[in-house]
Write a protein that holds these residues in place. Structure first.
Motif, PDB file in Angstrom:
ATOM      1  N   ALA A 235       4.481  12.395   9.338  1.00 36.66           N
ATOM      2  CA  ALA A 235       4.506  11.432   8.237  1.00 36.66           C
ATOM      3  C   ALA A 235       4.006  10.061   8.683  1.00 36.66           C
ATOM      4  O   ALA A 235       3.299   9.374   7.938  1.00 36.66           O
ATOM      5  CB  ALA A 235       5.919  11.327   7.679  1.00 36.66           C
ATOM      6  N   SER A 236       4.346   9.670   9.889  1.00 41.78           N
ATOM      7  CA  SER A 236       3.932   8.351  10.394  1.00 41.78           C
ATOM      8  C   SER A 236       2.420   8.264  10.565  1.00 41.78           C
ATOM      9  O   SER A 236       1.847   7.175  10.482  1.00 41.78           O
ATOM     10  CB  SER A 236       4.606   8.067  11.738  1.00 41.78           C
TER      11      SER A 236
ATOM     12  N   ARG B 153       9.401  16.075  14.473  1.00 45.11           N
ATOM     13  CA  ARG B 153       8.057  16.517  14.067  1.00 45.11           C
ATOM     14  C   ARG B 153       7.704  15.979  12.687  1.00 45.11           C
ATOM     15  O   ARG B 153       6.576  15.555  12.435  1.00 45.11           O
ATOM     16  CB  ARG B 153       7.978  18.051  14.075  1.00 45.11           C
ATOM     17  N   PHE B 154       8.680  16.005  11.787  1.00 40.68           N
ATOM     18  CA  PHE B 154       8.447  15.487  10.438  1.00 40.68           C
ATOM     19  C   PHE B 154       8.075  14.008  10.485  1.00 40.68           C
ATOM     20  O   PHE B 154       7.105  13.576   9.858  1.00 40.68           O
ATOM     21  CB  PHE B 154       9.690  15.694   9.570  1.00 40.68           C
TER      22      PHE B 154
ATOM     23  N   THR C 292       0.833  -1.198   0.000  1.00 42.45           N
ATOM     24  CA  THR C 292       0.000   0.000   0.000  1.00 42.45           C
ATOM     25  C   THR C 292       0.871   1.253   0.000  1.00 42.45           C
ATOM     26  O   THR C 292       2.084   1.189   0.251  1.00 42.45           O
ATOM     27  CB  THR C 292      -0.904   0.037   1.234  1.00 42.45           C
ATOM     28  N   ALA C 293       0.228   2.394  -0.255  1.00 40.12           N
ATOM     29  CA  ALA C 293       0.965   3.664  -0.238  1.00 40.12           C
ATOM     30  C   ALA C 293       1.573   3.909   1.137  1.00 40.12           C
ATOM     31  O   ALA C 293       2.708   4.394   1.251  1.00 40.12           O
ATOM     32  CB  ALA C 293       0.025   4.809  -0.623  1.00 40.12           C
ATOM     33  N   THR C 294       0.836   3.568   2.179  1.00 46.46           N
ATOM     34  CA  THR C 294       1.358   3.765   3.537  1.00 46.46           C
ATOM     35  C   THR C 294       2.558   2.861   3.793  1.00 46.46           C
ATOM     36  O   THR C 294       3.554   3.286   4.401  1.00 46.46           O
ATOM     37  CB  THR C 294       0.265   3.492   4.581  1.00 46.46           C
ATOM     38  N   GLU C 295       2.505   1.632   3.330  1.00 50.18           N
ATOM     39  CA  GLU C 295       3.640   0.719   3.513  1.00 50.18           C
ATOM     40  C   GLU C 295       4.865   1.212   2.756  1.00 50.18           C
ATOM     41  O   GLU C 295       5.995   1.157   3.282  1.00 50.18           O
ATOM     42  CB  GLU C 295       3.251  -0.686   3.046  1.00 50.18           C
TER      43      GLU C 295
END
Length: 240
Positions: free
Chosen positions: A110-111, A105-106, A2-5
């Motif tokens: 993102a996570s 923070r980034f 997936t995009a998240t993976e």
């Protein structure tokens, strides 16, 4: 996958480079941080402040992707430059904690991005539209290439090693950062293990340029005149 993976796999590489920066930044004293970097007109303090503000700017783009509310990377070029200049006159300890805190923070934002947000189109600093997933590539490039710019023992051979399997796409991204017409070049990087990468630039019959991954990365990012490459390197247009 997936995009998240995919994003989280790339974020792991970014996180590793953040750890490298944290170690370096926290080891600098005030005298060392005020010394010139390899970038003309910038001290190491300027470069470190830039890296921190880059993280915050990219967080803005990820926030845009998640919320759907347009959030520019920077308030404007003068605001960006002013923040870097002002930030460069802090103590080494303050700058180091800013580098570490902005990186954290980034990673946190993102996570937490949902799967569908990674395909949302946002606008990078130069005005080009990119999917949010590409924000991770931008951060990877920044944190890798600027290690060499610190002039603290990281040469481009080492940077290319740190990029590992992301090296090919980082070079492709760098090619896309130039304004104007690119010269006609077949750019070839050959690793010590024989691994070969090729990029085609411009139109017409190309000049072939061959070098190590570090030599190729240094030239395509404007840090080298290309004299170490095999072939006569042409001039590149301006970097956006």
């Amino acid at each position: 996958m997936t995009a998240t993976e995919r994003a989280h796999a790339l974020l792991n590489r970014v996180h590793a480079l953040h750890d490298e920066w944290a170690r370096v930044a926290r080891g600098l004293d005030d005298e060392t941080v005020r010394a010139p970097s390899a970038l003309p007109g910038w001290t190491r303090a300027h470069l470190l402040s830039h890296l921190a503000r880059n993280a915050d700017g990219l967080v803005n783009l990820l926030t845009w992707a998640k919320s759907g509310v347009e959030t520019p990377m920077y308030a404007g070029e003068s605001a960006r430059d002013g923040d870097i200049e002002q930030g460069a006159y802090r103590s080494a300890a303050e700058i180091a904690e800013d580098v570490v805190g902005s990186a954290a923070r980034f990673v946190e934002v993102a996570s937490g991005l949902p799967d569908e947000a990674w395909a949302v189109r946002v606008r990078a600093r130069q005005g080009r539209e990119i999917p949010a997933e590409f924000v991770l590539w931008l951060r990877l490039s920044e944190t890798a290439i600027h290690l060499a710019d610190l002039d603290l023992g990281y040469d481009f051979a080492r940077v290319a090693e740190l990029l590992a399997e992301e090296f090919e796409i980082v070079v492709s991204n760098a090619i896309g950062m130039y304004g104007g017409e690119l010269p006609s070049v077949l750019l070839v990087a050959v690793g010590a293990d024989g691994t070969r990468h090729e990029w085609r630039m411009g139109t017409g019959k190309p000049v072939k340029l061959t070098g190590t991954p570090g030599e190729v990365l240094a030239w395509i990012t404007g840090r080298s005149d290309g004299s170490t490459l095999d072939g006569v390197a042409p001039s590149l247009p301006h970097w956006l």
